[in-house]
Write a protein that holds these residues in place. Structure first.
Motif, mmCIF file in Angstrom:
data_model
loop_
_atom_site.group_PDB
_atom_site.id
_atom_site.type_symbol
_atom_site.label_atom_id
_atom_site.label_comp_id
_atom_site.label_asym_id
_atom_site.label_seq_id
_atom_site.Cartn_x
_atom_site.Cartn_y
_atom_site.Cartn_z
ATOM 1 N N CYS A 22 29.406 4.972 -24.020
ATOM 2 C CA CYS A 22 28.168 4.669 -24.718
ATOM 3 C C CYS A 22 28.229 5.256 -26.119
ATOM 4 O O CYS A 22 28.719 6.375 -26.316
ATOM 5 C CB CYS A 22 26.991 5.261 -23.944
ATOM 6 S SG CYS A 22 25.388 4.734 -24.523
ATOM 7 N N LEU A 29 27.078 -0.277 -25.209
ATOM 8 C CA LEU A 29 27.832 0.128 -24.031
ATOM 9 C C LEU A 29 29.140 -0.643 -24.001
ATOM 10 O O LEU A 29 29.146 -1.857 -24.228
ATOM 11 C CB LEU A 29 27.000 -0.206 -22.780
ATOM 12 C CG LEU A 29 27.478 0.294 -21.450
ATOM 13 C CD1 LEU A 29 27.267 1.800 -21.364
ATOM 14 C CD2 LEU A 29 26.699 -0.390 -20.340
ATOM 15 N N TRP A 53 21.664 7.577 -20.452
ATOM 16 C CA TRP A 53 23.041 8.065 -20.512
ATOM 17 C C TRP A 53 23.057 9.574 -20.307
ATOM 18 O O TRP A 53 22.174 10.276 -20.819
ATOM 19 C CB TRP A 53 23.654 7.712 -21.874
ATOM 20 C CG TRP A 53 25.136 7.742 -21.815
ATOM 21 C CD1 TRP A 53 25.959 8.689 -22.345
ATOM 22 C CD2 TRP A 53 25.990 6.801 -21.158
ATOM 23 N NE1 TRP A 53 27.264 8.394 -22.068
ATOM 24 C CE2 TRP A 53 27.311 7.231 -21.329
ATOM 25 C CE3 TRP A 53 25.762 5.645 -20.425
ATOM 26 C CZ2 TRP A 53 28.404 6.555 -20.817
ATOM 27 C CZ3 TRP A 53 26.841 4.962 -19.920
ATOM 28 C CH2 TRP A 53 28.150 5.415 -20.121
#
Length: 91
Positions: A22, A29, A53
């Motif tokens: 990420c 992504l 994340w």
């Protein structure tokens, strides 16, 4: 990305796994997966919102296919109303 998986994380990039990365803004992504004849690279950018994340090593975890779908949709991977899958329970 393959070298990062192999050298930094000491994992096998040829394993039957999907490796996710990420960006700093958490709106992009990248996913890397090895198939029999080569690597597949997926890229997704959210127009609005951010990907959930991990912020530190203690938050890193394996995802189920459903959690991966939620992640790619910009949703939380911890859906409180989702039915949890049954694991091997001893009776």
């Amino acid at each position: 990305m393959m070298a990062i998986i192999r050298d930094t994380y000491e994992m096998d990039p040829y394993s039957n796994s999907l490796f996710l990365f990420c960006g700093k803004r958490c709106d992009r992504l990248k996913a890397l997966h090895f198939e029999k004849d080569g690597f597949v690279l997926l890229y997704k950018r959210l127009d609005n919102g951010r990907f959930q994340w991990p912020r530190n090593a203690s938050e890193v975890r394996n995802l189920t296919r459903q959690e991966y779908r939620w992640l790619c949709e910009g949703l939380s991977i911890d859906q409180p109303k989702a039915i949890k899958s049954v694991t091997n329970k001893q009776f």
